[in-house]
Design a protein around this motif. Structure first.
Motif: not given
Length: 126
Positions: A10-12, A30, A38, A124
Motif C-alpha cells: 500500500y498505496p501501490e 496509487l 500513473s 497524489p
C-alpha cells in the motif's frame, strides 16, 4: 484473456492483462481518497486491439466509488501509441475531465457518479 490485480505494498496498485502465459499490458496506480493512475502500458505488439480500454475499464470498476485521476502527464512511455491530444480524448471517453493546475496542465479527473458535482479531490500522496 484475464486481468489480475497483483499483490503490492500500500498505496501501490498494479494490474496485469494476461493472455495465456503472456503479459499483454499493465496498469499502475496509487490508492487514497483519490485513486491516481500513473501508467497504463500495452505491449507494442498488441496495441490497437482495445486492450488498454479493457484494462482501464477493469481498474475503474475496482474503484467506482472514489475519484480517479491521472497522476502524470498523459504521454506514451515508449514506441508507437497515441499522442497527447489523442490520449486526452481517449481518457475523456471514460469520464475523465480536464482539471488543470499550475504545473500540471494535463491533469484529468473522473468523479464517481455520487460525487461528480461536489469537487472533493485529494492530491497524489495525501
Amino acid at each position: 484473456m484475464h486481468i489480475v490485480q497483483l499483490s503490492t505494498r500500500y498505496p501501490e496498485l498494479n494490474w496485469e492483462l494476461q493472455m495465456q502465459a503472456e503479459v499483454v499490458g499493465s496498469a499502475e496506480a496509487l490508492d487514497g481518497e483519490t485513486m491516481w493512475i500513473s501508467r497504463i502500458r500495452i505491449d507494442p505488439r498488441h496495441r490497437g486491439r482495445g486492450y488498454a480500454s479493457t484494462l482501464l475499464k477493469a481498474v475503474l470498476a475496482s474503484f467506482d466509488d472514489v475519484p480517479v485521476g491521472l497522476a502524470a502527464v498523459p504521454l506514451p512511455a515508449d514506441g508507437p501509441g497515441l499522442d497527447r491530444a489523442e490520449l486526452r480524448t481517449w481518457y475523456a471517453r471514460y469520464g475523465f475531465c480536464p482539471a488543470p493546475l499550475r504545473g500540471d496542465p494535463d491533469r484529468m479527473l473522473r468523479q464517481p457518479p455520487d460525487r461528480a458535482s461536489d469537487g472533493r479531490v485529494s492530491s497524489p500522496g495525501s
